[in-house]
Design a protein around this motif. Structure first.
Motif, PDB file in Angstrom:
ATOM      1  N   ILE A  46      -4.994   2.371  -5.337  1.00  0.00           N
ATOM      2  CA  ILE A  46      -5.577   1.117  -4.844  1.00  0.00           C
ATOM      3  C   ILE A  46      -7.079   1.161  -5.091  1.00  0.00           C
ATOM      4  N   MET A  63       0.827  -1.203   0.000  1.00  0.00           N
ATOM      5  CA  MET A  63       0.000   0.000   0.000  1.00  0.00           C
ATOM      6  C   MET A  63       0.866   1.260   0.000  1.00  0.00           C
ATOM      7  N   SER A  71       2.313   2.093  -3.471  1.00  0.00           N
ATOM      8  CA  SER A  71       1.322   1.999  -4.546  1.00  0.00           C
ATOM      9  C   SER A  71       1.056   3.368  -5.161  1.00  0.00           C
ATOM     10  N   ASP A 104     -10.695  -0.681  -4.323  1.00  0.00           N
ATOM     11  CA  ASP A 104     -11.367  -1.554  -3.354  1.00  0.00           C
ATOM     12  C   ASP A 104     -12.697  -1.987  -3.948  1.00  0.00           C
ATOM     13  N   LEU A 138      -8.808  -6.271  -3.078  1.00  0.00           N
ATOM     14  CA  LEU A 138      -8.116  -5.060  -3.498  1.00  0.00           C
ATOM     15  C   LEU A 138      -7.345  -5.306  -4.791  1.00  0.00           C
ATOM     16  N   ILE A 141      -4.032  -3.490  -6.293  1.00  0.00           N
ATOM     17  CA  ILE A 141      -3.008  -2.528  -5.899  1.00  0.00           C
ATOM     18  C   ILE A 141      -2.024  -2.307  -7.042  1.00  0.00           C
ATOM     19  N   THR A 143       1.451  -1.009  -8.229  1.00  0.00           N
ATOM     20  CA  THR A 143       2.803  -0.697  -7.760  1.00  0.00           C
ATOM     21  C   THR A 143       3.652  -0.279  -8.961  1.00  0.00           C
TER      22      THR A 143
END
Length: 210
Positions: A134, A128, A131, A136, A152, A154, A156
């Motif tokens: 994100i 997180m 990232s 959800d 989630l 995410i 990166t």
């Protein structure tokens, strides 16, 4: 022999701080063609971003911003334009029934694709922290994390992670450590199509807590 795809611009990188999407070509240009469009492109390096941790995708190389896309497409006579694809996609989403069908199909594609990805060991908090954005799914993680539930996606620097919370406490099938247990996580390298599918199924619902 497989026929070569028509030349087009595609999303190569997403920068959540400054540039938004950056675009590059789906194939190598000839020297003559590149000379035409070079004034509207930039050779990006890691140092060109305000925060290299807040980007996802191919961050290094010749790319352009969204505002220069039409100029480049016109110079090279590209007919499969970014705007055309965006309009066609928006038209499909405008129909609630079609949109729901697309979301259901997209989730199946994502489940299949991520199942082929790798499963590195990570701490969720670190993912997180590093990232760019994100998502959800239906606020499932925000509302269910105390009970070990939620999904989630995410983003990166190079990849997109698919995280499925997997209960409270230890579980040998988990490869992602959470604050109160663990989760199952899969990783795939960023791609324009993958990004589109994730944003579709999540309605781009961002997770911003913690």
């Amino acid at each position: 022999m497989r026929e070569k795809e028509p030349l087009r611009l595609m999303k190569k990188c997403y920068d959540s701080i400054e540039y938004g999407y950056l675009y590059g070509f789906n194939q190598k240009l000839s020297g003559e063609a590149f000379a035409k469009v070079q004034p509207y492109m930039k050779k990006f390096l890691r140092g060109d971003y305000k925060d290299p941790l807040k980007i996802t995708g191919q961050a290094i190389g010749w790319m352009c911003t969204r505002e220069n896309v039409p100029k480049i497409e016109e110079l090279l006579g590209i007919t499969d334009t970014v705007q055309k694809r965006e309009n066609e996609y928006a038209e499909k989403l405008a129909d609630p029934i079609k949109k729901q069908e697309m979301k259901e199909k997209a989730q199946i594609i994502l489940d299949t694709a991520f199942a082929q990805g790798d499963q590195p060991t990570h701490e969720l908090s670190r993912l997180m922290l590093h990232s760019s954005i994100i998502f959800d799914l239906n606020d499932s993680y925000k509302n269910g994390k105390e009970e070990g539930k939620g999904t989630l996606y995410i983003y990166t620097p190079r990849s997109i992670y698919y995280i499925m919370n997997n209960g409270v406490g230890k579980n040998t099938s988990n490869n992602i450590t959470t604050f109160n247990g663990g989760a199952i996580g899969y990783r795939l390298f960023y791609h324009e199509r993958l990004d589109q599918l994730v944003r579709l199924v999540t309605d781009e619902n961002e997770y911003k807590e913690d």
